[in-house]
Each structure stands twice: as C-alpha cells, then as structure tokens.
Design an enzyme around this catalytic site. Structure first.
Site, mmCIF file in Angstrom:
data_model
loop_
_atom_site.group_PDB
_atom_site.id
_atom_site.type_symbol
_atom_site.label_atom_id
_atom_site.label_comp_id
_atom_site.label_asym_id
_atom_site.label_seq_id
_atom_site.Cartn_x
_atom_site.Cartn_y
_atom_site.Cartn_z
ATOM 1 C CG MET A 1 -9.960 -2.005 11.394
ATOM 2 S SD MET A 1 -8.751 -1.067 10.441
ATOM 3 C CE MET A 1 -9.264 0.575 10.828
ATOM 4 N N GLY B 1 -0.692 1.607 8.735
ATOM 5 C CA GLY B 1 -1.360 1.950 7.475
ATOM 6 C C GLY B 1 -2.873 1.991 7.605
ATOM 7 C CB ALA B 2 -5.348 -0.357 9.036
ATOM 8 C CE1 TYR C 1 -11.062 -9.060 6.870
ATOM 9 C CE2 TYR C 1 -11.238 -11.440 6.641
ATOM 10 C CZ TYR C 1 -10.789 -10.227 6.172
ATOM 11 O OH TYR C 1 -10.064 -10.168 5.008
ATOM 12 C CG ASN D 1 -7.712 0.658 -0.720
ATOM 13 O OD1 ASN D 1 -7.958 1.633 -1.412
ATOM 14 N ND2 ASN D 1 -8.647 0.041 -0.008
ATOM 15 C CE LYS E 1 -4.128 -1.969 2.130
ATOM 16 N NZ LYS E 1 -5.141 -1.884 3.169
#
Ligand code: NDP
Length: 274
Positions: free
Chosen positions: A217, A132-133, A219, A89, A68
């Site tokens: 975030m 990054g997220a 899962y 992204n 990314k």
C-alpha cells in the site's frame, strides 16, 4: 459568476499530500466548478477544524493521518463500509448532516482488479496488518468473493479480533506472520506501516508463488523492502499503492460529484512525478 464548490484534504502533516493534485486533475477532466485545498488541522482540534470548514460552505473533506478514527466518531451518518472499518476517509456535507465514508478498500480493489487485471474471485488472499488501512479493505475484499482471506499481524490478537468482526462476510483465518509458513497465496497485500520505516515484517518466504501478486500500500521512488523480498522469493507481479491512492480519490470524487473520473492518466502522471 457562480461560486466554486470547495473541498479539501485534512490531516497533520498535510504539505506532502498528493490529493490536491489528483482532485484538481479530476475536476479539470470532468469540467467541474470546484476547488480542492490542503487543510492543516492542529492534532487536538480536528472537530473544530471540520466545523469551521463546513461553516465556510465547504462541501466535503478527505481525511488522512492521524484523523481517520476521529472522523468516524464525528460523522452523523455512515456508509456500511465505513461502519465496518470504523474509520472514515471521506466526508460529504449536506446541511447539518455529515456523511462518513471509507473509500480506501474500493480504491484497492479497483486498482487490483481493473488497473492490474487480477481478479480476486476465488483467490487466496493474505492481508498483512491490522491497523486502519487493513480494516478499511477487509469488507470490499470479501465482497469480491475470495476463496480465503488470511489476516496476519505482528500482534496476532488484533488479527484475530478482525477475523471475529468480519466472520459473517466470508472465510477468514488469522494469526502471526510465521503461522502461514509453508502456505502460499495468490495476492499478498502489505497493509502494515513497516515500509514507512524501511522495515520488513518477519515473513515466511513460502507465501509467494510465481503467479502471485505482491502489493504494498506504500508508494515511493524505489520498490519497498517488502516488494524486493517478494521478488527475491518468486512473486511474479509487484505493485505499490499509487494506484490505490488515485482510485480511493476517484471514489470520493464520485460520492461528491456523481461523476467517475478516468484514473489511468493521473496514475501515470504521478508515477512520473515520484
Ligand atoms: P496503522 O498505524 O493503523 O497500522 C500499522 C500496522 O502495521 C499494524 O498492523 C502494525 O502491527 C503493523 N506494523 C508496523 N510496523 C511493523 C513492522 N515493523 N513489522 C510488522 N508489522 C508492523 O497504519 P495504517 O493502517 O493507517 O497504514 C498502513 C500503511 O498503509 C501505511 O504505509 C500507509 O501509508 C498505507 N496506506 C496507503 C493508502 C493508499 O492509498 N495507498 C491508504 C491508506 C494507508 P501491530 O498491530 O503489531 O502494531
């Protein structure tokens, strides 16, 4: 017969990616003539892989781990949210132009507000993580007008840097996790990668309240340790990042095709499959 437009998700590793499944479902649902593939790029040949895909007539890419930041450097044009996140992204190719976007934040915000029905407006938000997220979601969260955004990170200096970078966009505080001991928040978002290693950041139990939404975030099949901890300490609502994953894909799809697909069925199908 008309040629199908080709899109792909590029990463390394890539076999685990759910993006081909999601975009194939979107294409079917909206009757788009397109194909969506998974593209494995050697770690040190991202730019070459992108060029080769573009030269073969590829129309757009989703970019995932670990590319990314490199994608941010490769783009010839950037949306505001990608510029602020310094991470990309989504690529949209138009002749020699490479438009870089970051749809992660829009995906998170739609999942929280539309799918989970929790408004961000005037709420106290705690964002955990400064990678990054986390960077990708700060501007979209601030644009929803929270009363305060607290950014907490294991390395507090990185949270402070983010506070300085985004200070013009809203009320932000920052620090290490334990600095928020004694405070509680309406929405607590785990954007650290701790859950990937089945780890739990060292958090004050006080941050959750009975009406709090705890959002991870990450899962998977089972609730993460963060979500278990949140429930044990009183959070009223829990959610994982599956909805964000589908919503960020829908936002990319919209950028490419100009059509916003329905996401509820796709999220439900993926939840059954995990
Ligand atoms: P990065 O590697 O860029 O950042 C990692 C962050 O996690 C850093 O802030 C780091 O802190 C922190 N961290 C790592 N381990 C721990 C720990 N044990 N305790 C406390 N903090 C820790 O990762 P990303 O930002 O790219 O990804 C973060 C998460 O978000 C991943 O789980 C990823 O799967 C998920 N994600 C989900 C998406 C979705 O659509 N659902 C989209 C994008 C990401 P420090 O700075 O101190 O090292």
């Amino acid at each position: 017969m008309s040629k199908l437009d080709v899109y792909a998700v590029i990463g390394n590793p890539i076999a685990h990616s759910k993006s081909p499944l999601i975009h194939t479902a979107f294409a079917l649902q909206t009757a788009q003539s397109m194909r969506y593939e998974a593209l494995l790029s050697p770690v040190d040949e991202f730019r070459e892989s992108v060029t080769a895909f573009q030269q073969k007539g590829g129309k757009g890419l989703n970019i995932t781990v670990p590319f990314k930041l490199e994608a941010y450097k490769c783009a010839t044009h950037l949306t505001e949210r990608a510029e602020m996140a310094q991470a990309v992204n989504t690529f949209k190719f138009e002749d020699s132009k490479i438009l870089g976007d970051n749809t992660d934040g829009a995906g998170l915000v739609r999942d929280i507000e539309i799918n989970l029905g929790v408004s961000i407006d005037s709420k106290r938000i705690l964002l955990m993580g400064a990678g990054g997220a986390a960077r990708g979601v700060i501007l979209p969260i601030l644009k929803k007008n929270p009363s305060i955004l607290a950014i907490a990170n294991r390395t507090p200096q990185k949270a402070q840097q983010l506070q300085q970078q985004f200070v013009a966009y809203g009320d932000i505080v920052s620090g290490g996790f334990m600095e928020f001991s004694g405070e509680n928040f309406d929405i607590i978002i785990n954007a650290t990668s701790a859950s990937l290693n089945d780890a739990l950041p060292e958090l004050p139990a006080s941050i959750f309240a009975k009406d709090s939404l705890a959002y991870d975030m990450m899962y998977g099949h089972e609730p993460t340790r963060f979500l278990v901890f949140a429930k044990q300490n009183g959070a009223g609502y829990l959610a994982d990042g599956m909805g964000m994953l589908v919503e960020q894909a829908a936002e990319s799809f919209f950028l490419w095709r100009g059509i916003r697909p329905e996401t509820a069925d796709v999220i439900a199908q993926l939840k059954i499959g995990t």
